[in-house]
Design an enzyme around this catalytic site. Sequence first.
Site: not given
Ligand code: ATR
Length: 486
Positions: A286, A347-348, A350, A369-370
Amino acid sequence: MLCLTLTGTTLEEDFAQYERNRQWIKLVELRIDLLDESELSTASSFPDRVDVPVILTCRRISDGGNCGLPERQRLSLVRTVAAGHFAYVDIEDDVKKTEFEHELHERGIKIIRSYHDCQGMPADIYSRLSRMATKGDIPKIAVTPKTFMDVISLFRIEQELADVPEKIVIGMGDMGVPTRILYKRTGSFLTFCSDGRSISGAPGHLTPKMMSELYRADQVDKQTHIYGVIGNPVLHTASPMIHNPGFHAIRFNAIYVPFLVDSVRSFFKLAESLRIYGFSVTIPHKQDVLPYLGRITREVKQIGSCNTVVRIQNMWKGINTDYYGFLAPIQREIEQGRIHSALVIGAGGAARAVVWALHNHNIKVTIVNRSKEKAKALAEETMGGYDSLENICAYQGQVDLVVQTTSVGMAPDIDGDPAPDFRFIGSEIVYDLVYKPHETKFLARANAAGCRIQYGIDMLVQQGKLQFEAFTGYHYPQWASIYEME
Ligand code: ATR
């Protein structure tokens, strides 16, 4: 023409595969190397049981088949079985011309001169194919593209060997999928597929039903507009099930194909040579597509990611339908001024589309966010608030909308909940972008608390419909039946 490769260990099983798929196929390939030994004595009568032409094949182990016989015995077996009413016999390119080939020609049986490479692709495919063709047979190459440049080479066969009228080109493996669906654009006069029940749901495996009802591969002609989706992985995506039925419903001569792409640069080359009109973009490309775009919308610029590319005149334009797909299901509430504040979990990638969409509609956003650092970075861009996910309970009852954008709760981890202690008060709208399962644990809790809930599947379908509009200029037809895979 679609050719069904029969993969049974008995002739009865092969016959059942033929009957199940009869309505979609024009010929079958009897693979005697897959048959039990006890079946071989009657294999020559198989063509009399079916009303389509039959190819006889006895594939060696080294070519991806199952026949381990010494070469002389193998050829003698082929010769014995070929006494039946076969239309074609497959003989490998390295087999020396024998008496028996002469016999086949005299009986009007055509020889498919085949070359296999299950590990990769030889550099000399064009000269190899033309040399095979000079033997007066139908040349067949079945090779395994390892890079997207290999896929381009296969599509160039149509031009490079335009003077060989009857040839078979097969790109094996996941990367070869577009060459099998768009087989006519490789210059191949047939493509192989196999029965859905015989090969357990491997991604990218193509059944006659999918080839003919979903892709309408046989109807591709010079005028067909090609669309697709690029990603890695990509074969699991539902997008072909949205776009192909849509094209059919509006009687648009177009096809939408999944492309497993390792290099965006190579894909743009293919897009030029095949004159692809538009494509969807999924993970991980993307952002990678951005340098190739001549025009981008404001949303693509803000979000920094593009999920849809369309050819406008002679330029590529990038748009982001995730942005509008997210907004569509809550558009009314936004227009009615019922959403002033939102809490976004994650905050990823999506989350970026969600946060920018809300920010552009004057909604005050707080990102939790985590990793607090990532929340901070996105919040600073969009002038919003941020916090760490562990503090989420501080926002209970404070916002009009809660959006869950992380992958937590997605199948197979369906018991996952990103914020199990967070309590809903019932007046907020709760939106989860996860669409598998349909209702996540997080949404089920919100529902039980009396909230209006919004399912992720609506965003998925909406963004797909908006892509369809960008591709065709037409609204997605209501009467299109979104195709269900078997
Ligand atoms: P996408 O494009 O689907 O958003 P991404 O850019 O990898 O995927 O983002 C994943 C998001 O899910 C992030 O906000 C991630 O938190 P971190 O930034 O702290 O990694 C969050 N996420 C993934 N697994 C998680 C979990 N087990 N608990 C809480 N947040 C999680």
